[in-house]
Design a protein around this motif. Structure first.
Motif, mmCIF file in Angstrom:
data_model
loop_
_atom_site.group_PDB
_atom_site.id
_atom_site.type_symbol
_atom_site.label_atom_id
_atom_site.label_comp_id
_atom_site.label_asym_id
_atom_site.label_seq_id
_atom_site.Cartn_x
_atom_site.Cartn_y
_atom_site.Cartn_z
ATOM 1 N N VAL A 1 42.137 -4.626 44.472
ATOM 2 C CA VAL A 1 43.563 -4.589 44.141
ATOM 3 C C VAL A 1 43.733 -4.856 42.650
ATOM 4 O O VAL A 1 43.225 -5.849 42.123
ATOM 5 C CB VAL A 1 44.348 -5.622 44.966
ATOM 6 C CG1 VAL A 1 45.843 -5.507 44.670
ATOM 7 C CG2 VAL A 1 44.084 -5.436 46.448
ATOM 8 N N GLY A 2 44.434 -3.977 41.978
ATOM 9 C CA GLY A 2 44.669 -4.125 40.546
ATOM 10 C C GLY A 2 45.549 -2.990 40.049
ATOM 11 O O GLY A 2 45.989 -2.133 40.828
ATOM 12 N N LEU B 1 53.903 -5.176 41.900
ATOM 13 C CA LEU B 1 53.801 -6.622 41.712
ATOM 14 C C LEU B 1 52.502 -7.221 42.261
ATOM 15 O O LEU B 1 51.813 -7.955 41.541
ATOM 16 C CB LEU B 1 55.022 -7.314 42.328
ATOM 17 C CG LEU B 1 56.338 -7.112 41.565
ATOM 18 C CD1 LEU B 1 57.500 -7.741 42.318
ATOM 19 C CD2 LEU B 1 56.249 -7.673 40.157
ATOM 20 N N PRO B 2 52.109 -6.948 43.515
ATOM 21 C CA PRO B 2 50.815 -7.511 43.960
ATOM 22 C C PRO B 2 49.632 -6.975 43.172
ATOM 23 O O PRO B 2 48.659 -7.706 42.944
ATOM 24 C CB PRO B 2 50.737 -7.119 45.446
ATOM 25 C CG PRO B 2 51.709 -6.013 45.612
ATOM 26 C CD PRO B 2 52.788 -6.244 44.612
ATOM 27 N N CYS B 3 49.712 -5.703 42.758
ATOM 28 C CA CYS B 3 48.626 -5.153 41.941
ATOM 29 C C CYS B 3 48.547 -5.878 40.600
ATOM 30 O O CYS B 3 47.451 -6.177 40.102
ATOM 31 C CB CYS B 3 48.832 -3.655 41.717
ATOM 32 S SG CYS B 3 48.626 -2.648 43.198
ATOM 33 N N PRO C 1 47.994 -7.121 54.457
ATOM 34 C CA PRO C 1 49.330 -6.634 54.087
ATOM 35 C C PRO C 1 49.328 -5.693 52.886
ATOM 36 O O PRO C 1 50.046 -4.684 52.890
ATOM 37 C CB PRO C 1 50.099 -7.926 53.778
ATOM 38 C CG PRO C 1 49.390 -8.991 54.501
ATOM 39 C CD PRO C 1 47.963 -8.590 54.507
ATOM 40 N N ILE C 2 48.537 -6.006 51.862
ATOM 41 C CA ILE C 2 48.502 -5.132 50.689
ATOM 42 C C ILE C 2 47.891 -3.787 51.051
ATOM 43 O O ILE C 2 48.356 -2.731 50.586
ATOM 44 C CB ILE C 2 47.732 -5.805 49.548
ATOM 45 C CG1 ILE C 2 48.515 -7.012 49.024
ATOM 46 C CG2 ILE C 2 47.461 -4.833 48.416
ATOM 47 C CD1 ILE C 2 47.821 -7.774 47.917
ATOM 48 N N LEU C 3 46.867 -3.780 51.899
ATOM 49 C CA LEU C 3 46.262 -2.526 52.332
ATOM 50 C C LEU C 3 47.294 -1.654 53.057
ATOM 51 O O LEU C 3 47.431 -0.458 52.756
ATOM 52 C CB LEU C 3 45.082 -2.816 53.251
ATOM 53 C CG LEU C 3 44.419 -1.596 53.909
ATOM 54 C CD1 LEU C 3 43.787 -0.700 52.859
ATOM 55 C CD2 LEU C 3 43.394 -2.032 54.950
ATOM 56 N N VAL C 4 48.040 -2.250 53.975
ATOM 57 C CA VAL C 4 49.051 -1.496 54.722
ATOM 58 C C VAL C 4 50.148 -1.002 53.782
ATOM 59 O O VAL C 4 50.586 0.161 53.872
ATOM 60 C CB VAL C 4 49.643 -2.369 55.847
ATOM 61 C CG1 VAL C 4 50.807 -1.662 56.522
ATOM 62 C CG2 VAL C 4 48.568 -2.712 56.866
ATOM 63 N N GLN C 5 50.595 -1.845 52.873
ATOM 64 C CA GLN C 5 51.652 -1.451 51.945
ATOM 65 C C GLN C 5 51.229 -0.282 51.071
ATOM 66 O O GLN C 5 51.990 0.676 50.886
ATOM 67 C CB GLN C 5 52.049 -2.642 51.067
ATOM 68 C CG GLN C 5 52.926 -3.659 51.747
ATOM 69 C CD GLN C 5 53.311 -4.797 50.802
ATOM 70 O OE1 GLN C 5 52.841 -4.872 49.687
ATOM 71 N NE2 GLN C 5 54.167 -5.677 51.274
ATOM 72 N N MET D 1 56.325 -13.905 48.641
ATOM 73 C CA MET D 1 55.420 -14.991 49.017
ATOM 74 C C MET D 1 53.975 -14.567 48.813
ATOM 75 O O MET D 1 53.147 -15.352 48.314
ATOM 76 C CB MET D 1 55.659 -15.376 50.484
ATOM 77 C CG MET D 1 55.135 -16.751 50.845
ATOM 78 S SD MET D 1 56.063 -18.039 49.986
ATOM 79 C CE MET D 1 54.834 -19.323 49.885
ATOM 80 N N LEU D 2 53.652 -13.328 49.189
ATOM 81 C CA LEU D 2 52.299 -12.820 48.940
ATOM 82 C C LEU D 2 52.000 -12.789 47.446
ATOM 83 O O LEU D 2 50.901 -13.156 47.011
ATOM 84 C CB LEU D 2 52.160 -11.414 49.526
ATOM 85 C CG LEU D 2 52.230 -11.272 51.048
ATOM 86 C CD1 LEU D 2 52.124 -9.808 51.441
ATOM 87 C CD2 LEU D 2 51.145 -12.081 51.730
ATOM 88 N N CYS D 3 52.990 -12.344 46.662
ATOM 89 C CA CYS D 3 52.807 -12.313 45.212
ATOM 90 C C CYS D 3 52.618 -13.717 44.648
ATOM 91 O O CYS D 3 51.848 -13.912 43.698
ATOM 92 C CB CYS D 3 54.005 -11.637 44.539
ATOM 93 S SG CYS D 3 54.086 -9.857 44.810
ATOM 94 N N TYR D 4 53.306 -14.699 45.255
ATOM 95 C CA TYR D 4 53.162 -16.059 44.743
ATOM 96 C C TYR D 4 51.754 -16.592 44.984
ATOM 97 O O TYR D 4 51.224 -17.321 44.138
ATOM 98 C CB TYR D 4 54.190 -17.011 45.360
ATOM 99 C CG TYR D 4 54.112 -18.374 44.718
ATOM 100 C CD1 TYR D 4 54.745 -18.628 43.513
ATOM 101 C CD2 TYR D 4 53.323 -19.384 45.271
ATOM 102 C CE1 TYR D 4 54.632 -19.852 42.883
ATOM 103 C CE2 TYR D 4 53.202 -20.617 44.649
ATOM 104 C CZ TYR D 4 53.861 -20.843 43.454
ATOM 105 O OH TYR D 4 53.724 -22.053 42.825
ATOM 106 N N TYR D 5 51.156 -16.272 46.144
ATOM 107 C CA TYR D 5 49.771 -16.695 46.366
ATOM 108 C C TYR D 5 48.891 -16.220 45.208
ATOM 109 O O TYR D 5 48.116 -16.996 44.634
ATOM 110 C CB TYR D 5 49.232 -16.081 47.661
ATOM 111 C CG TYR D 5 49.943 -16.469 48.930
ATOM 112 C CD1 TYR D 5 50.648 -17.660 49.031
ATOM 113 C CD2 TYR D 5 49.910 -15.640 50.044
ATOM 114 C CE1 TYR D 5 51.298 -18.000 50.205
ATOM 115 C CE2 TYR D 5 50.538 -15.978 51.227
ATOM 116 C CZ TYR D 5 51.246 -17.161 51.295
ATOM 117 O OH TYR D 5 51.881 -17.501 52.453
#
Length: 404
Positions: free
Chosen positions: A380-381, A324-326, A277-281, A219-223
């Protein structure tokens, strides 16, 4: 009669179910899954019921998430940390999954904290007329991109479920009584009478946490994916200006500028939803990858091939969780940065001076590409993904040297 007329007007203004599905694709399925998993707001249904029944439904919708996760997710993780702290000699068997559970709980709490923002964000993506697709070519392109994300989501969620199946299935093939992931229990479970209680609770708790974790990740990736797609859509419309007369091109450019302003606002909302969430991950993934690789190199594949492959699957899914989020955040930067080139390639030099001045001003406003920050600490990248993997490897090398 007036009421029927108003209803007809609302039906015309509201996108059809097919248009909604076209706009957000697999995200609609993800939201339904997250409702079941207690990570997405459940709107109370308005039916002709008595007040007591309505009150009960409202209370259940408000507290369903706590009733589901408190006895399973949070209790299970607490028991894992108790086991890790009381049996330090087996810490390498427990810590990697315990830290993963901490990340999952942080992700869950963030979804609970921002549930209304996330709901309104997705509602705008689905229903806003300003974000509607204009022609068949845009719809075909948009559907193709949504299908590609669907394949990624299926593979990622399937990979997470595969780790679960392999770990719990392999445990049943081992002689004696053992659990896939150690956790503390207040009773002796190394016997036929109590073993299945321990195994059953862990199966239910780990299934909930695993499926909820990978679904929230997607869901985060979809955003990020949807926002990146909107910037790409703006670029396509800018390139199409070269086929229009100047009068139509100016009108379309004004509409594009309005769309761009809206997408920039959506980008800021997206950053709020994904930043923490991305920071924690990323921070936790360095330690989890290090501990997973450390345990992999110490495992003997002949002794327990099922657990070895489960660990290998776990490390692969965790790498995807960081990548994936990156990748999708990087797509936002690339697509927004490419808009200046799209304006330049729209044959702007053939327009009149006032129009060229407007386009030049628009290009000046796009000099800085949009970027997603993780908790205002770093961008993030893909460079962050590379650095995370390098840090995990360095930490693993240090851990191996210390163990020798």
């Amino acid at each position: 009669m007036w009421a029927q007329h108003i209803i007809k007007l609302e039906l015309k203004m509201t996108p059809s179910a097919a248009e909604q599905q076209e706009r957000i694709g697999v995200a609609r399925v993800l939201m339904h899954f997250l409702q079941i998993l207690g990570a997405w707001p459940i709107l109370p249904e308005h039916h002709h019921q008595n007040a007591r029944s309505t009150q009960c439904r409202t209370w259940l919708a408000r507290n369903y998430r706590y009733l589901l996760h408190l006895p399973l997710t949070f209790t299970y993780n607490t028991l894992m940390w108790v086991e890790a702290l009381t049996r330090w000699e087996r810490a390498d068997h427990i810590l990697y999954i315990s830290i993963t559970e901490v990340g999952m709980m942080a992700l869950t709490l963030n979804f609970w904290r921002l549930d209304q923002r996330a709901y309104h964000f997705m509602h705008e993506l689905c229903y806003s007329d300003h974000l509607a697709l204009r022609n068949q070519a845009e719809r075909q392109w948009w559907r193709a991109k949504q299908r590609s994300f669907t394949r990624i989501a299926v593979c990622y969620i399937g990979g997470g479920a595969g780790v679960l199946c392999t770990a719990f299935g392999a445990t049943l093939l081992v002689n004696g009584y053992s659990l896939p992931y150690d956790y503390w229990l207040p009773f002796e479970w190394h016997n036929a009478q109590n073993y299945w209680y321990a195994y059953g609770y862990e199966l239910v708790a780990m299934s909930l946490t695993c499926i909820a974790n990978v679904t929230m990740d997607m869901m985060l990736c979809y955003y990020l994916f949807h926002v990146a797609l909107l910037y790409k859509l703006i670029g396509i419309r800018l390139m199409a200006l070269q086929h229009l007369s100047e009068r139509l091109a100016v009108q379309q450019l004004i509409n594009i500028i309005k769309l761009h302003k809206r997408v920039k606002r959506l980008t800021a909302q997206c950053e709020v939803l994904v930043s923490l969430p991305i920071l924690v991950q990323i921070v936790l993934s360095v330690f989890i990858l290090c501990l997973s690789a450390y345990r992999l190199q110490s495992m003997q594949i002949n002794e327990n091939p099922g657990q070895f492959f489960a660990m290998l699957q776990f490390a692969s899914v965790l790498t995807l969780q960081i990548f994936l989020p990156c990748y999708f955040a990087n797509e936002i930067t690339i697509n927004s940065d490419a808009l200046t080139t799209c304006v330049y390639n729209s044959n702007w030099e053939e327009f009149s001076p006032p129009t060229r001045k407007l386009m030049n001003l628009y290009m000046e406003l796009m000099k800085r590409p949009e970027q997603i920050k993780a908790g205002n600490f770093f961008l993030v990248g893909l460079p962050v993904f590379t650095k995370t993997m390098n840090n995990a490897y360095s930490l693993l090398a240090l851990l191996l040297n210390m163990s020798k």
